[in-house]
Design an enzyme around this catalytic site. Structure first.
Site, mmCIF file in Angstrom:
data_model
loop_
_atom_site.group_PDB
_atom_site.id
_atom_site.type_symbol
_atom_site.label_atom_id
_atom_site.label_comp_id
_atom_site.label_asym_id
_atom_site.label_seq_id
_atom_site.Cartn_x
_atom_site.Cartn_y
_atom_site.Cartn_z
ATOM 1 N N ASP A 183 -4.152 5.891 9.248
ATOM 2 C CA ASP A 183 -3.701 4.832 10.137
ATOM 3 C C ASP A 183 -4.500 4.840 11.435
ATOM 4 O OD1 ASP A 183 -2.108 2.701 10.923
ATOM 5 O OD2 ASP A 183 -0.554 3.971 11.781
ATOM 6 N N GLU A 243 2.222 -4.323 1.539
ATOM 7 C CA GLU A 243 2.422 -5.139 2.739
ATOM 8 C C GLU A 243 1.100 -5.619 3.337
ATOM 9 O OE1 GLU A 243 5.856 -2.990 1.685
ATOM 10 O OE2 GLU A 243 3.917 -2.131 2.252
ATOM 11 N N ASN A 244 0.014 -4.896 3.069
ATOM 12 C CA ASN A 244 -1.285 -5.272 3.635
ATOM 13 C C ASN A 244 -1.800 -6.611 3.126
ATOM 14 O OD1 ASN A 244 -2.613 -1.860 3.799
ATOM 15 N ND2 ASN A 244 -1.445 -3.043 5.310
#
Length: 247
Positions: free
Chosen positions: A27, A74-75
């Site tokens: 991240d 979700e990306n």
């Protein structure tokens, strides 16, 4: 790697306590780029360079499985241009790292809804998986279009379907049976989960598998992560006492 070579490169680590399976939530690429007034794609490019270094280090250390959270379900909701750039980077990575994987006996695998990937990316991914399938040195597990909840839903559907068809007795469902219907079938659960960028959440990653994983959060953004910090995290892991709920 023989013990003398290991001690030369990783003298701070105990080779007998190297985790078998390390999972990483990579991240911070976007924030890294923002801090430098650069396009988010530049952060992803820099992040890909870090992936290369960490994969090599993990292989040298003798880690058996390295699972990298590369792209979540979700990306897909990100801007189309960014998603397209990420898919292009994935394709570039698969092409550029094939020789490295073959030379270092690394087997590639992917977990997630890979059927959602663009045709060209999916085809190259499957081709690379096939080309490396006989390598036995380390398993590089890419979580692509992956979501922990989606994985669990898929597992429940598979078991329910088999129970309906009489293949499975509902009373015989065990944790082992559940694990056997996950994407990670046949793999050990992660011993260590690392998250970069300082965020204190799991982000829908390996929800079943990390039940007893040791967790390490670093504030370092993924593009700034390196082998030395990786070593220090593993050193901290080796100093922990894993009790698995026992005394």
């Amino acid at each position: 790697m023989n013990s003398s070579t290991f001690s030369d490169k990783y003298a701070e680590l105990d080779p007998a306590k190297i985790p078998a399976h390390v999972a990483i939530i990579m991240d911070g690429n976007g924030r890294w780029a923002k801090k430098r007034l650069a396009n988010r794609v530049r952060g992803h490019e820099q992040g890909m360079d870090v992936v290369r270094k960490i994969v090599r280090a993990a292989r040298e250390m003798g880690i058996s499985v390295l699972t990298l959270y590369a792209f979540s379900t979700e990306n897909w909701q990100r801007p189309k241009l960014e998603v397209s750039a990420l898919m292009a980077l994935l394709k570039k990575f698969l092409k550029s790292e094939l020789r490295e994987m073959m030379d270092n006996n690394i087997r590639l695998n992917a977990i997630g809804q890979t059927e959602r990937l663009p045709d060209g990316v999916r085809d190259l991914l499957y081709e690379t998986i096939h080309t490396t399938e006989k390598n036995e040195g380390m398993l590089l597990n890419l979580a692509l279009s992956y979501g922990g909840r989606a994985e669990i839903v898929r597992m429940v559907q598979d078991i329910a379907r088999k129970a309906k068809q009489g293949e499975i007795d509902p009373d015989a469902v065990t944790p082992e049976l559940v694990a056997d219907h996950l994407y990670t079938r046949g793999m050990t659960d992660p011993d260590l989960l690392i998250r970069t960028s300082g965020e204190m959440r799991i982000s829908n990653f390996l929800l079943w598998q990390i039940a007893y994983s040791e967790i390490y959060i670093t504030n370092t953004l993924w593009p700034d992560f390196g082998k030395e910090e990786f070593i220090q995290i593993l050193k901290a892991y080796q100093q922990r006492e894993r009790r698995f709920g026992k005394v």
